[in-house]
Motif scaffolding. Structure first.
Motif, short mmCIF file in Angstrom:
data_model
loop_
_atom_site.label_atom_id
_atom_site.label_comp_id
_atom_site.label_asym_id
_atom_site.label_seq_id
_atom_site.Cartn_x
_atom_site.Cartn_y
_atom_site.Cartn_z
N THR A 57 75.47 -7.43 81.81
CA THR A 57 75.89 -6.06 82.03
C THR A 57 77.37 -6.02 81.43
O THR A 57 77.65 -4.88 80.60
CB THR A 57 75.93 -5.59 83.46
OG1 THR A 57 74.37 -5.66 83.84
CG2 THR A 57 76.09 -4.20 83.65
N MET A 60 77.45 -6.11 77.52
CA MET A 60 77.25 -4.76 77.09
C MET A 60 78.43 -3.78 77.04
O MET A 60 78.62 -3.23 76.13
CB MET A 60 75.87 -4.18 77.47
CG MET A 60 74.71 -4.94 77.31
SD MET A 60 73.29 -3.88 77.68
CE MET A 60 73.26 -4.16 79.75
N ARG A 63 80.87 -5.33 74.65
CA ARG A 63 80.62 -4.86 73.38
C ARG A 63 80.96 -3.54 72.91
O ARG A 63 81.41 -3.47 71.85
CB ARG A 63 79.13 -5.29 73.08
CG ARG A 63 78.78 -5.28 71.70
CD ARG A 63 77.17 -5.62 71.82
NE ARG A 63 77.04 -6.73 72.37
CZ ARG A 63 75.64 -7.25 72.41
NH1 ARG A 63 74.71 -6.70 72.08
NH2 ARG A 63 75.40 -8.43 73.15
N GLU A 64 80.84 -2.57 73.61
CA GLU A 64 80.95 -1.15 73.44
C GLU A 64 82.50 -0.99 73.15
O GLU A 64 82.87 -0.39 72.15
CB GLU A 64 80.51 -0.24 74.30
CG GLU A 64 78.96 -0.19 74.52
CD GLU A 64 78.53 0.95 75.56
OE1 GLU A 64 79.53 1.58 76.20
OE2 GLU A 64 77.16 1.38 75.74
N SER A 93 72.17 -11.95 71.78
CA SER A 93 71.41 -11.86 72.97
C SER A 93 70.48 -12.89 73.46
O SER A 93 70.52 -13.43 74.56
CB SER A 93 70.77 -10.43 73.35
OG SER A 93 69.60 -10.15 72.66
#
Length: 572
Positions: A57, A60, A63-64, A93
């Motif tokens: 989590t 992600m 990464r943004e 991933s």
């Protein structure tokens, strides 16, 4: 020529180096922006290292944030945030060593990337091009060819201290931000910039390690170039160097971002041949340019002499065709300008005299038209008032009321409308008011038919040009009263002319009286209409009469149609 070639080579290297520094400076600004992002610190401080779901989590979310800073750069190959427990960012991933952007976090602390990042203590450090397989000690990839086999990177140790809610906090672990670039970034900048094919462009660090070279096999190796240390000390310039028993011209510039040296080597003979070919080309172009300039000057000088003559000839032709208002620019010598000025003054005087004569004729025609209108209006008003007086004695008051209303409309039309020409639609409306009055006067002893071409309704016509014709039909055509009268009013287009006809089945006109009317010795109303039309439009427009005793009369008026020159002029 050799000196010019050296300057050109140095300019090329310097510009390419500045372009590369600009690209890397932009990346460094992105790195600094990420390092101050409080959201990234907040995510790293809260992630549970033992919970894989929490780690993914956080991956992600980070990464943004990384994409927010680095996605707009086409020069960046990949970006990762490496910790002792996971590699965050753009890694696959699948988390496999075969993944495109994966850096094995367990092997990372043993690499040169980690060591340099730790020494930098939060400052961005640039790692020269390296073998991916050797850097991370991946044996089975050392003999394989893959897209990211050679990279150069920028590493930055992430500061573990940050503030949150006015509280000073510290991360448990300081991650390392790794920004990777492919060695082809240099090729994109340098390719095609050198003047000859046998020139070599490469980039080295202070240890002589090749960071970029057109031959990929030489990348990550050491270059044996005499005087390399001296080039680093001078930082930029042009030198003659001996390499492999040959003399080369070396243009070099030191990067202020990476501290790497960009070097271009070219044999002097090749440079001279290139400069010679370029000089010959420039000489040919210069000769062609001089020839064009000379021809152009010849044409200009010729026109300076002949153009005044041509201007005078054009002016004389225009004057001969009646265009006196056209002016032309005075040009040429003093004598030409004097002649042109006098010619212009002559044209102005002729044009003024023509205008004065034309305006005088217009005023005379307008005076004639006003006189004819004054002659017609009292005659009509007298007949109408006399008719109202007779009807007041014979009829009840309702009919008189209708008569008075129609008469009132017609008087307004006569008195208030001062324009000599009106739309046919307006004149027809008041003609119908007159016919209504006449119908009541003669107690419906006749009927009126209309055959109107609606395309002629906007056509400009003389005011009350049909009324005298209809009046003659009522008063003179049916004076014997032996049969029911019929009057037909028709308008149509024929060959561009507008024809208006008033036809009755009355007693007709004898040949002698018809001849008197055509001469103007009788019937003031008809001749008044004919003279007004000719005054407005000229020949061949006007009024014509056809009649036979006992068979009726047909009076036709011819006016210019919408497409005729006269119609357009008066409509305007």
């Amino acid at each position: 020529m050799l000196e010019l070639g050296q300057n050109d080579m140095y300019t090329i290297v310097q510009k390419n180096n500045e372009l590369l520094d600009a690209k890397l400076t932009r990346v460094r600004e992105m790195i600094q922006g990420f390092m101050m992002d409080m959201d990234a610190y907040d995510i790293l401080s809260k992630v549970d290292k033992t919970d894989k779901v929490a780690i993914l989590t956080a991956d992600m979310q980070l990464r943004e944030i990384l994409e927010k800073y680095f996605a707009q750069s086409n020069d960046v190959y990949s970006v990762m945030l490496v910790t002792s427990y996971f590699t965050f960012g753009t890694a696959s991933s699948a988390n496999s060593e075969h993944a495109k952007d994966f850096i094995p976090f367990k092997a990372f602390p043993r690499t040169e990337l980690y060591r340099v990042a730790m020494e930098g203590e939060g400052k961005t450090r640039w790692i020269p091009t390296y073998s991916f397989a050797e850097m991370f000690d991946i044996d089975y990839l050392k003999d394989k060819a893959f897209g990211y086999s050679r990279l150069f990177s920028a590493v930055t140790l992430m500061n573990g201290f940050y503030t949150q809610d006015a509280v000073f906090r510290q991360l448990d672990e300081k991650p390392v931000l790794v920004v990777n670039f492919k060695a082809s970034l240099f090729g994109d900048v340098f390719e095609g910039s050198l003047p000859t094919d046998d020139a070599v462009y490469f980039v080295v660090d202070r240890n002589g390690n090749v960071i970029y070279h057109p031959e990929e096999s030489l990348i990550t190796s050491r270059v044996d170039l005499p005087g390399l240390d001296g080039l680093f000390e001078k930082q930029r310039g042009v030198e003659m160097l001996e390499a492999d028993q040959e003399t080369y011209l070396a243009a070099f510039a030191l990067s202020g971002i990476t501290d790497w040296l960009s070097v271009a080597l070219i044999p002097p003979k090749s440079l001279l041949s290139t400069m010679l070919a370029r000089s010959i080309t420039n000489a040919v172009i210069l000769a062609a340019g001089i020839s064009v300039v000379c021809i152009g000057m010849s044409v200009i000088l010729s026109r300076m002499i002949t153009e005044p003559f041509r201007a005078m000839i054009r002016a004389i032709n225009n004057t001969g065709e009646g265009r006196f208002q056209i002016r032309f620019e005075e040009k040429g010598s003093y004598e030409f300008k004097v002649v042109m000025r006098k010619f212009t003054e002559m044209n102005e005087n002729i044009h003024r005299l023509i205008q004065e004569n034309y305006q005088r004729e217009i005023r005379e025609k307008e005076a004639q038209i006003r006189a004819l209108n004054l002659q017609l209006d009292p005659h009509f008003m007298y007949n109408t008032l006399n008719m109202v007086s007779l009807m007041a004695l014979e009829k009840e008051e309702y009919e008189i009321s209708d008569i008075v209303v129609s008469l009132s409309n017609m008087m307004k039309y006569l008195i208030r409308n001062d324009t000599p020409l009106v739309p046919f639609e307006t004149d027809l409306m008041y003609l119908k008011s007159y016919i209504k009055i006449m119908t009541m006067r003669f107690e419906n002893a006749f009927e009126v038919e209309y055959d109107i071409d609606e395309t002629l309704l906007p056509l400009p016509v003389p005011k009350f040009f049909l009324q005298p014709l209809v009046e003659n039909a009522f008063v003179h055509g049916f004076e014997q009263g032996k049969r029911r009268g019929r009057v037909r009013i028709a308008c149509s287009l024929s060959d561009g002319y507008a024809l208006f006809a008033v036809e009755d089945n009355g007693c007709g006109i004898s040949e002698e009286k018809l001849e008197m009317i055509r001469r103007g010795d009788a019937n003031v109303g008809l001749m008044n209409v004919n003279e007004r039309i000719k005054a407005y439009f000229g020949d061949p427009f006007g009024l014509s009469i056809d009649s036979k005793p006992g068979e009726g009369t047909r009076v036709t008026i011819c006016l210019p149609g919408p497409e005729k020159e006269g119609g357009k002029r008066h409509a305007t």
